[in-house]
Motif scaffolding. Structure first.
Motif, short mmCIF file in Angstrom:
data_model
loop_
_atom_site.label_atom_id
_atom_site.label_comp_id
_atom_site.label_asym_id
_atom_site.label_seq_id
_atom_site.Cartn_x
_atom_site.Cartn_y
_atom_site.Cartn_z
N TRP A 1 1.02 -1.41 -0.01
CA TRP A 1 0.12 -0.29 0.11
C TRP A 1 0.74 1.08 0.23
N ARG A 2 1.71 0.88 -0.70
CA ARG A 2 2.87 2.21 -0.50
C ARG A 2 3.05 1.95 -1.81
N SER A 3 4.67 2.53 -2.18
CA SER A 3 4.37 2.63 -3.81
C SER A 3 5.09 0.86 -4.71
N LYS A 4 4.92 1.45 -5.85
CA LYS A 4 6.05 -0.30 -6.16
C LYS A 4 6.94 -0.15 -5.65
N ALA A 5 7.68 0.63 -5.60
CA ALA A 5 9.43 0.46 -5.13
C ALA A 5 9.44 -0.50 -3.61
N PHE A 6 8.67 0.49 -3.04
CA PHE A 6 8.78 0.63 -1.47
C PHE A 6 8.09 -0.89 -1.04
N HIS A 7 7.38 -1.98 -2.07
CA HIS A 7 6.22 -3.24 -2.38
C HIS A 7 8.08 -3.69 -2.59
N ASP A 8 8.44 -3.60 -3.83
CA ASP A 8 9.22 -4.48 -3.87
C ASP A 8 10.54 -4.91 -3.86
N VAL A 9 10.56 -4.52 -2.11
CA VAL A 9 11.89 -4.88 -1.41
C VAL A 9 11.38 -6.35 -1.16
N CYS A 10 10.28 -6.87 -1.12
CA CYS A 10 10.24 -8.31 -0.35
C CYS A 10 9.99 -9.05 -1.57
N TRP A 11 10.33 -8.69 -2.84
CA TRP A 11 11.17 -9.51 -4.25
C TRP A 11 11.95 -11.14 -3.56
N LYS A 12 11.59 -11.91 -4.17
CA LYS A 12 12.38 -13.32 -3.49
C LYS A 12 13.04 -12.72 -2.51
N ASN A 13 13.02 -11.66 -1.72
CA ASN A 13 13.53 -11.59 -0.46
C ASN A 13 12.25 -11.25 1.09
N ILE A 14 12.01 -11.75 0.84
CA ILE A 14 11.24 -12.08 2.42
C ILE A 14 11.56 -12.23 3.27
N VAL A 15 13.05 -12.67 3.52
CA VAL A 15 13.79 -12.97 4.77
C VAL A 15 14.14 -11.35 5.31
N ASP A 16 14.44 -10.38 4.01
CA ASP A 16 14.65 -8.76 4.71
C ASP A 16 13.55 -8.59 5.49
N ALA A 17 12.00 -9.07 5.53
CA ALA A 17 10.64 -8.63 6.60
C ALA A 17 10.77 -7.08 6.58
N GLY A 18 12.17 -5.97 6.04
CA GLY A 18 11.69 -5.00 6.50
C GLY A 18 12.26 -4.59 7.85
N PHE A 19 13.87 -5.35 8.40
CA PHE A 19 14.52 -5.01 9.39
C PHE A 19 15.30 -4.02 9.36
N PRO A 20 15.99 -3.76 8.32
CA PRO A 20 16.74 -3.31 8.32
C PRO A 20 15.86 -1.54 8.79
N ASP A 21 14.51 -1.35 8.05
CA ASP A 21 14.12 0.05 8.32
C ASP A 21 13.07 -0.46 10.23
N ARG A 22 12.96 -1.56 10.24
CA ARG A 22 12.43 -1.71 11.88
C ARG A 22 13.05 -1.56 12.55
N ILE A 23 14.35 -1.48 12.94
CA ILE A 23 15.79 -1.44 13.59
C ILE A 23 16.09 0.81 14.14
N LEU A 24 16.17 0.31 12.61
CA LEU A 24 16.20 2.54 12.59
C LEU A 24 14.94 2.66 13.38
N TRP A 25 13.70 2.48 12.83
CA TRP A 25 12.64 2.57 13.10
C TRP A 25 12.67 2.63 15.26
N ILE A 26 13.33 2.01 16.18
CA ILE A 26 12.78 1.18 17.06
C ILE A 26 13.71 2.45 17.87
N LYS A 27 14.85 2.34 16.68
CA LYS A 27 16.02 3.12 17.49
C LYS A 27 16.28 5.01 17.71
N ALA A 28 15.15 5.38 16.56
CA ALA A 28 15.20 6.32 16.13
C ALA A 28 13.89 7.18 17.73
#
Length: 844
Positions: free
Chosen positions: A671-698
């Motif tokens: 529900w954001r841009s196509k580029a935002f969604h595409d991060v998961c393609w063949k990459n479910i292991v990512d799970a947005g963790f780089p964003d989540r960790i930065l968010w919690i630290k912020a």
């Protein structure tokens, strides 16, 4: 007292204020429109069982009490000899007569009120009150998780009933008892299924499906409306069969012919006795024209379907009965998941249970179209069969009204090619009306819309070709895009209504107001040519609307996680007519629980805003230090951070034990841009963790009481996969995890969900990203949870992870819940164990 028991006592004690039933009032309006659609009434639910009735004149923009409540209470008290309070009148619904009188019904006695002189007459015939949501009596799984909403359950019976939620594996989860006359506000999601049974849990009284808006579920012993066939037609997002008025029926529209299968070939039998034709000669056991129900059973939706008779064909007749499309279906190996029910309720010995289940890479029994002429009895070969080769699905068949041809939708396996193909019925010639190739994936299960309009020789198509999900108008003759209907850096969520005469579309969208939360839902209208774009909802918040029957007015309800709902009546252009309600949350706020806070921080690229929420404990003290727990669900099909106001959250139990709980939508979710969604393609292991960790630290930088040296994580299903993945790939940050019924290996989970994000064919990235493969990397404390009878995710997945952890000599804890389906921590015991685990490992 053991520490484990002490923890459970703490959970019970701190939950008492929440369990006491603090509520929000004036938070919903269910309008009952009068015959002229200029006026309506609604009932407002208040504290302590109180209520009031409101009348609204939409033309004048006036909201007022439906009558003098105090005067009516006095009159009814005199008539009944009982003390009746003005805010607790003994009826639930109104009906307006042609003579201006008002019927008062829904209680033990019905009356008719003359609002001029306030004369009240008791009536014998119980007038129809609100019937609420439609219902049936067929249990089924919750196949869709839509908007966060509320289901108001009302027990009008003279006996208690039991409430159950049906999980997405079709397993019922008990949600307590509803006493006679009791009503309950139940948080749920649009598409979730709720079953009501007798108190012993056996006889089914009603099965309701929640809508994306607040719904009323009335239990009163009525028989369900058998005309509402939508339940039987609902299909999951996996591969689908044909669509069309004759898709399930062998008889021709004119009644002259009946199609059937003999020896795997398509045949016709005339209405005249003895006249038969064999249309095909290429049918065989492994590639047949008869209907196959295995696909619907096996895509992970877990329907219980009757076996189709071997003579039932899969055909779609032309309107003039001169042609028919027959789907020839290859027969594939039937894949089955087996489970041992160790503790069945009806016997001592275990039972072996099984169900069909397609996993990534399995062969698919997809019916391929063949066109036949009734007049000649011959097949008309379709041009360019390579255009619909290697299908994931071939569906949405639609004949043109004059039977000159038909159109269908093709989704190639791997979800990188989508085509709308137009076939000439006379010679089988074919053109591509839509031919889209995507470098990553089409989100076919959430962002697809096709509306064929033969009258104007156009179709409406949904696409992310611009990098944002929008609608396009396509010429049926040339296949050329005439114009984008919507455009911009925002997302069309769904099409609500199309008016071909006015050439207008009503739709839901997110991200339409710069500066607002891009996930907030708004509603809009636009002309086919892209002009006249009008957004009908205003105000900061997540919106839902209800239209008047004639579509001249709408009721707009909106809220945020930290602002209770506001409800406004608007006209069809979105202009405010009058304010109906502003929710009263004083009872909830009086408990002292801090409101959930939305929080925004930059993602891994330093540019993109990542949105989430923070839940704080009751009696929060900013001078203390609190461990942080993330509730995660990074399933790429949606975004799961709450956006609207809720009375309570599941995480309240954890916050009341001294944790701060956060929820975040990182990159790779929807529900954001196509580029935002595409991060998961063949990459479910990512799970947005780089964003989540930065968010919690912020968040911790702004709020130092958040202790980022003590961070836990939990989730179920895809969230279970994510929770374990956090300890395997980011164990330096996440210290404790509870992984419930996780789809830990994308090769083991259902085909439709995993192939959509991980691609096809099955490549080495599937194995590389499996939690089984990554098991030796485990850091921190893990509680691995599984349901013994999980029909959504193969239970063996959890056991294979356990096996890999044992082989890697890793310490972990494990809980297998006998008899449980998908979501084992949803049970009181499972949730207690989850809370207990975080207390033991994260509290000082």
């Amino acid at each position: 007292m053991s520490r484990r028991l002490l923890n459970w006592v703490m959970i019970v004690l701190v939950c008492l204020p929440v369990c006491a039933g603090a509520q929000v009032y004036r938070d919903r309006v269910q309008a009952h429109w009068l015959a002229d659609n200029n006026e309506f009434w609604y009932r407002v639910e208040l504290a302590d069982g109180a209520k009031e009735f409101v009348h609204v004149d939409a033309v004048k923009g006036e909201r007022e009490p439906a009558f003098d409540h105090a005067r009516l209470a006095e009159i009814l008290s005199e008539q009944t000899g009982e003390t009746i309070e003005a805010d607790k009148l003994p009826f639930e619904s109104l009906s307006y007569g042609d003579d201006g009188s008002i019927g008062l019904s829904g209680g033990e006695i019905s009356w008719r009120l003359n609002p001029i002189d306030y004369s009240v007459t008791e009536v014998n015939d119980l007038e129809a009150g609100s019937t609420g949501l439609p219902f049936d009596r067929f249990p089924r799984p919750s196949l869709r998780t839509g908007e966060s909403t509320t289901l108001i359950l009302v027990n009008r019976l003279d006996r208690p009933v039991k409430i159950h939620w049906m999980d997405n594996g079709g397993i019922k989860m008990e949600y307590g008892t509803l006493e006679p006359g009791q009503r309950r506000k139940q948080h749920t999601y649009g598409g979730h299924v709720w079953m009501v049974t007798e108190a012993d849990g056996q006889e089914i009284l009603a099965v309701f499906e929640a809508e994306d808006k607040v719904g009323l579920a009335i239990i009163d012993g009525r028989e369900p409306d058998r005309r509402g066939g939508r339940w039987g037609r609902r299909r999951g997002p996996g591969p689908r069969g044909p669509r069309g008025p004759q898709a399930e029926n062998a008889p021709s529209p004119d009644g002259e012919w009946v199609a059937y299968v003999r020896d795997h070939n398509l045949c016709l039998r005339s209405a005249e006795p003895g006249v038969d034709r064999v249309l095909s000669k290429d049918g065989r056991e492994e590639d047949t024209y008869h209907k196959d129900v295995y696909l619907d059973q096996a895509v992970g939706m877990n329907y219980t379907m009757p076996e189709a008779p071997a003579t039932m064909p899969n055909v779609i007749w032309s309107p003039d009965s001169q042609y028919l499309i027959a789907l020839k279906t290859p027969q594939v190996e039937h894949h089955t998941v087996y489970m041992v029910n160790s503790s069945p309720a009806d016997q001592l010995q275990p039972k072996l249970e099984s169900y069909p289940y397609l996993k990534p890479g399995d062969d698919l029994p997809i019916g391929v179209p063949h066109l036949f002429s009734v007049e000649t009895g011959q097949e008309i070969p379709l041009e360019h069969p390579e255009w619909f080769a290697n299908p994931w699905s071939i569906d949405s068949y639609e004949w043109l009204p004059d039977s000159s041809g038909f159109i269908f939708l093709f989704n190639q396996r791997g979800h990188q090619v989508m085509r709308v193909l137009d076939v000439n019925a006379v010679d089988g010639c074919m053109i591509k009306l839509v031919d889209e190739v995507c470098e990553t994936f089409f989100d076919y299960s959430s962002k697809s819309y096709l509306n064929i309009m033969p009258e104007s020789q156009e179709l409406i198509w949904m696409s992310e070709r611009s990098g944002w999900n929008h609608l396009y108008l396509v010429d049926l003759n040339s296949g050329q895009v005439k114009n984008p209907i919507t455009q911009g850096e925002w997302v069309v969520r769904s099409v609500e209504r199309v008016d071909q005469d006015k050439r207008q579309i009503w739709f839901r969208a997110v991200g339409v107001v710069p500066g607002q939360d891009p996930y907030w839902m708004h509603y809009g209208r636009v002309n086919f040519d892209g002009s006249g774009l009008t957004f009908l909802t205003r105000g900061a918040g997540n919106h839902s609307i209800d239209w008047s029957p004639d579509q001249r007015y709408l009721i707009d309800t909106y809220s945020t996680v930290n602002h209770p709902p506001k409800i406004v009546l608007r006209d069809a252009d979105g202009r405010e007519v009058c304010l109906l309600e502003e929710a009263d949350a004083s009872e909830l706020l009086a408990q002292g629980r801090p409101l959930t806070e939305p929080f925004v921080a930059k993602g891994r690229d330093g540019v993109t805003d990542i949105y989430g929420v923070i839940h704080r404990p009751m009696e929060f003290d900013p001078n203390k230090s609190y461990p942080v727990i993330e509730a995660i669900y990074a399933g790429p099909h949606g975004a799961f951070t709450p956006k609207g106001f809720r009375e309570s959250y599941r995480s309240d139990r954890l916050t009341d034990l001294g944790f701060i709980v956060v929820e975040i939508d990182g990159m790779g979710t929807n529900w954001r841009s196509k580029a935002f969604h595409d991060v998961c393609w063949k990459n479910i292991v990512d799970a947005g963790f780089p964003d989540r960790i930065l968010w919690i630290k912020a968040a911790a930088q702004k709020y130092p009481y958040m202790d980022v040296t003590r961070v836990g994580i939990y989730g179920g299903s895809a969230g279970g996969q994510n929770a374990l993945g956090a300890l395997l790939t980011h164990g330096d940050f996440y210290k404790v995890g509870v992984a419930d019924c996780g789809c830990h290996d994308n090769r083991m989970d259902k085909a439709w969900w995993n192939e959509q994000w991980m691609g096809y064919p099955i490549g080495p990235h599937y194995e590389a990203q499996s939690n089984v493969t990554l098991a030796p990397n485990l850091q921190g404390d893990l509680l691995l949870v599984g349901g013994e009878l999980d029909r959504n995710v193969d239970p063996a997945t959890t056991m294979q992870v356990a096996n890999a952890l044992i082989k890697a000599d890793k310490d972990f804890d494990m809980l297998i819940v006998p008899g449980s389906g998908h979501g084992a921590t949803s049970s009181p015991y499972g949730w207690r164990r989850l809370c207990d685990y975080f207390v033991e490992h994260l509290q000082p």
